[in-house]
Enzyme design. Structure first.
Site, PDB file in Angstrom:
ATOM      1  N   ASP A  48       0.875  -1.154   0.000  1.00 14.80           N
ATOM      2  CA  ASP A  48       0.000   0.000   0.000  1.00 14.80           C
ATOM      3  C   ASP A  48       0.929   1.225   0.000  1.00 14.80           C
ATOM      4  OD1 ASP A  48      -2.047   1.820   0.094  1.00 14.80           O
ATOM      5  OD2 ASP A  48      -3.144   0.800   1.687  1.00 14.80           O
TER       6      ASP A  48
HETATM    7  C1  BGC Z   1      -4.928   3.370   0.085  1.00 10.22           C
HETATM    8  C2  BGC Z   1      -5.019   2.413  -1.078  1.00 10.22           C
HETATM    9  C3  BGC Z   1      -4.835   3.160  -2.367  1.00 10.22           C
HETATM   10  C4  BGC Z   1      -3.510   3.887  -2.320  1.00 10.22           C
HETATM   11  C5  BGC Z   1      -3.203   4.663  -3.580  1.00 10.22           C
HETATM   12  C6  BGC Z   1      -3.687   4.217   0.018  1.00 10.22           C
HETATM   13  O1  BGC Z   1      -3.717   5.214   0.976  1.00 10.22           O
HETATM   14  O2  BGC Z   1      -4.974   2.651   1.292  1.00 10.22           O
HETATM   15  O3  BGC Z   1      -6.262   1.749  -1.069  1.00 10.22           O
HETATM   16  O4  BGC Z   1      -4.911   2.269  -3.445  1.00 10.22           O
HETATM   17  O5  BGC Z   1      -3.531   4.799  -1.240  1.00 10.22           O
HETATM   18  O6  BGC Z   1      -4.004   5.774  -3.683  1.00 10.22           O
END
Ligand code: BGC
Length: 823
Positions: A269
């Site tokens: 993530d």
């Molecule tokens: C989120 C993800 C997301 C990523 C990119 C993160 O903060 O938890 O679900 O895909 O950001 O935006």
């Protein structure tokens, strides 16, 4: 008429582009782990990938293992430069899960929780196809979706982005959606692996969970995603049993690859990497969105011999293998299509209608006729509530207001706001010295300061509302009696500043702060910077007195119309949990007062997840629409006026209040103590907890009303080697066509010495029946659904022996029961 369906693996053929894929389809149905797939560093991929790998320099390999800045960004979340020299194209990775999140417009689909409410994997497949098609059309290669973490707590800020508290339903939907996405040639990323079931402390919380609970609940959706060949998996922020998910060998290698046979790549993530060697060796392949650990640090580690290059090769191989499978390495991927906004809108509308969940309908309040006039009340009556906040926000093609759509159908419609979101001007006389609180302009490069007093004539609850044009981090600093009213959220927090209600109708950003003010003078100090471009700000207020006035106007309007449609909201976002299941602000008081004035009040809920409803019994109807996407207004009106049957059922139990739900009253269970959280409810999560504890929810899992009525008869259950066939007859006994969702629940096995739930959802079927129509359906329950995880044997154990089988309209409305010998 007879009709058979398996609710676990609905599609035998994988509609993936790019040829054969080695996925562990058997893993979702069988009880034995499949062969390992690319989990050993020396295991070879196909000839094209091996050929490329042989030609890559160390720098080039490493450049494929982490994110970078996109020189031609389309506004997507992530970018990995390719290696032009060898024909490896860049990868663009865009967020979902309710559409493609880039700078350009895209179809803003209903939130996944609304999709899930349709209990319809085929619809999830079409939802996936829309996103897959648009993702490709919008220049993307990888979608950062779907999210399949289970709804464990009603407070979790991302409950709208995911499907359900039930692992079977979540598994079916994630699998179908991924097949849809990937069928269009876009790589899907199932996220967030694993146990990312809350936003509170999500970057650091250590989730303590036992093996049985993990496998029977949260992991099933991920396993189903692997079963249909998801190209990528995103590791979660949190720790699981002491180790960060993004460096957990248990999760990333032993389970994901060893047990399930995953052969795609694992990315972090965003900013979830914590180490170089540990993470890479444990099975992480790509760091996002930058190269803090997998950039120069990795190169040095390889060069100084602390990390074997074989691990770098393994990660590259996994990424390239997926690219190869999707035709991205040899140009065999189909050309990027054009967007089909019309087709996207049609699916968005269909999903919103199919998932619309009618929770209550007394005295024939719905469908509305429009005769006698309608009073529309509530801020989200005019502000279309399209989506939640955070990375799930998509730029919609358009968004109509529910009020406009209702007005287009009914001659006599009034509108009152009822609940003020953006505040009213602070009377100049209460400020000494007075300043322009409504349009304070600060010139570029200038600093504007105020040092004065605010005098309050009566003690009252004040909500200060700051509107500002600067970037959130450059907003004016406001101190009341020395206390900063709008401090910056720590860390990544400012990025997640709420959804709809964090922007005023004119586009200014909004922050709110509620305080009890004593009568008399309060010091007020403001410092605002003009920055490079100058900034405009307003400081407004909502007080007890203005609230009472807003409610009184709504009550007056409610009295003068035959029907009331009251739009209530709750604005969830990634990065924050809710602190209560109550509706925010003054909405409970508003609904109570309006429903008391007019019992034909329908409350339309634009909420992320469950809410409490202390006013329930005084309302005529309650329609749960969640975040319905860009076609939400049309879908809401179609259901309210009875153009279609409300097709949705709850995919999560709705608790009566903050004291009666699975994580209530035990901070260790939620939100955690000293950085640790224990999933001590074990396998008794969601409706299983209510059954185990004998607690009545406000509305049970599976609940949802139709405008017609159904009877269920002739239940039979037959065990055979592939599983259990449960047959029943559903009869539409009412005067209208409608949607029935009979649900099959199965009780514990007498033969297993393992903890088991009172009953679990074992199958379901969404049916559209004409008036008077009868249909015989057979729901196939897979062996996996009848199995429990035996932590001693580290495997599944089929729950043999005589087991109860129920069919019901919800987990709390079981209509028929039989029993069958399994095994
Ligand atoms: C989120 C993800 C997301 C990523 C990119 C993160 O903060 O938890 O679900 O895909 O950001 O935006």
């Amino acid at each position: 008429m007879s009709d058979t369906v398996s609710t676990v693996s609905r599609r035998s053929a994988l509609r993936l582009l790019g040829g054969a894929i080695a996925v562990a389809a058997a893993a979702t149905s069988g009880l034995t782990p499949p062969a390992h797939a690319l989990d050993r560093p020396d295991q070879a991929a196909g000839p094209r990938v091996e050929g490329l790998l042989a030609g890559l320099t160390l720098d080039e390999k490493i450049s494929l293992l982490h994110g970078a800045t996109d020189p031609d960004s389309l506004g997507q979340a992530g970018y990995v430069p390719g290696v032009k020299r060898l024909g490896i194209p860049p990868l663009r990775l865009a967020d979902g899960p309710a559409g493609v999140r880039v700078t350009k417009h895209a179809t803003a689909l209903p939130a996944p929780v609304l999709l899930a409410a349709a209990f319809d994997p085929d619809l999830a497949h079409r939802y996936g196809r829309v996103i897959g098609h648009e993702g490709r059309a919008l220049g993307q290669d990888v979608l950062l979706s779907p999210m399949v973490n289970l709804i464990r707590t009603p407070y979790a800020g991302r409950n709208f982005e995911t499907f359900s508290e039930d692992p079977l339903l979540a598994s079916d939907l994630v699998a179908a959606e991924i097949e849809g996405i990937q069928g269009e040639g876009l790589v899907a990323t199932v996220k967030h692996y694993a146990m990312n079931n809350q936003e509170q402390d999500r970057m650091s919380i250590d989730v303590r969970v036992d093996e049985q609970t993990m496998h029977e609940l949260e992991l099933r959706g991920f396993e189903a995603a692997v079963g249909v060949g998801t190209g990528a998996v995103m590791g979660a922020y949190n720790k699981v049993n002491g180790t960060f998910a993004c460096e957990s060998k248990t999760l990333l290698t032993d389970i994901l690859r060893g047990r399930w046979g995953f052969d795609g790549w694992v990315m972090t993530d965003w900013f979830a990497a914590h180490s170089t060697k540990e993470a890479l060796v444990a099975g992480l392949d790509m760091e996002m969105p930058d190269g803090t650990y997998f950039g120069t640090a990795l190169k040095s580690a390889v060069q100084n011999g602390s990390v074997s290059e074989r691990y770098v090769d393994r990660a590259v191989r996994r990424i390239l293998s997926v690219m190869d499978r999707f035709g991205l390495l040899d140009g065999s991927a189909p050309p990027r299509p054009d967007r089909d906004a019309k087709a996207g809108a049609a699916v968005a509308l269909e999903v919103a209608k199919a998932g619309a969940t009618l929770l209550r309908n007394e005295r024939h309040t719905l469908p509305l006729t429009g005769r006698g006039g309608i009073a529309v009340i509530g801020p989200t009556g005019t502000l279309p509530f399209v989506s939640g906040g955070g990375s799930a926000h998509v730029v919609p093609d358009h968004a109509d207001s529910p009020l406009d759509v209702i007005k287009s159908r009914v001659a006599k419609v009034t509108y009152t706001m009822g609940e003020d979101l953006f505040g009213k001007a602070i009377p100049a006389a209460s400020l000494s010295p007075a300043f322009d609180t409504e349009a304070q302009q600060v010139g570029a490069g200038k600093t504007w300061t105020y040092d004065g007093t605010l005098t309050v004539s009566d003690a009252d609850e004040w909500t200060f509302v700051l509107h500002f044009s600067a970037a959130p981090t450059a907003r004016p600093k406001v101190l009341l009696d020395g206390e900063e009213l709008f401090p910056l959220a720590p860390g990544y927090g400012e990025y997640f500043s709420g959804g709809l209600v964090s922007a005023a109708p004119d586009g200014l950003s909004v922050r709110r702060k509620t305080l009890s003010l004593t009568k008399g003078a309060h010091t007020l100090q403001i410092t605002a910077q003009g920055g490079d471009a100058g900034q405009l700000f307003r400081l407004r207020r909502i007080t007890g007195a203005t609230r009472a006035q807003d409610v009184a106007e709504a009550v007056k309007a409610a009295r003068s119309a035959r029907d009331v449609v009251l739009f209530a909201y709750e604005d969830a976002t990634e990065g924050q949990d809710r602190t209560t299941v109550a509706l925010p602000g003054n909405q409970n008081r508003l609904i109570e007062a309006v429903a008391a004035a007019n019992p034909r009040t329908t409350v339309v809920l634009n909420t992320s997840s469950s809410t409490s409803m202390p006013w329930l019994r005084s309302t005529g109807a309650v329609l749960q629409m969640y975040y319905p996407g860009q076609e939400g207004a049309a879908a809401t009106a179609a259901v309210l006026f009875g153009d279609c049957d409300p097709g949705g059922r709850l995919t999560q139990s709705f608790p009566a209040d903050d004291a009666h739900h699975p994580v209530a009253g035990d901070p260790l269970r939620y939100p955690g103590v000293d950085g640790t959280e224990e999933y001590s409810e074990g396998i008794h999560a969601g409706y299983r907890w209510y059954d185990a504890e004998g607690v009545r929810p406000l509305f049970p899992f599976g609940h949802g009303l139709s405008y017609t009525s159904f009877s269920y008869d002739d239940l039979s259950a037959r065990w055979h080697r592939q599983g259990l066939d449960v047959s029943l007859t559903v009869h539409n006994t009412g005067p209208r066509a409608g949607v029935a969702v009979p649900q099959v629940y199965v009780g514990p096995s007498p033969d297993l010495q393992l903890d088991q739930a009172v009953r679990v959802l074992a199958g379901y079927r969404r049916l559209v029946l004409r008036p008077g129509e009868r249909r015989r359906v057979t729901v196939r329950v897979a062996a996996r659904t009848l199995s429990s995880w035996d932590a001693k044997r580290h495997g599944w154990a089929l729950g043999t022996g005589r087991r109860s089988v129920w069919v019901g309209a919800s987990a709390g409305d079981l209509r028929m029961r039989t029993s069958v010998k399994v095994g």
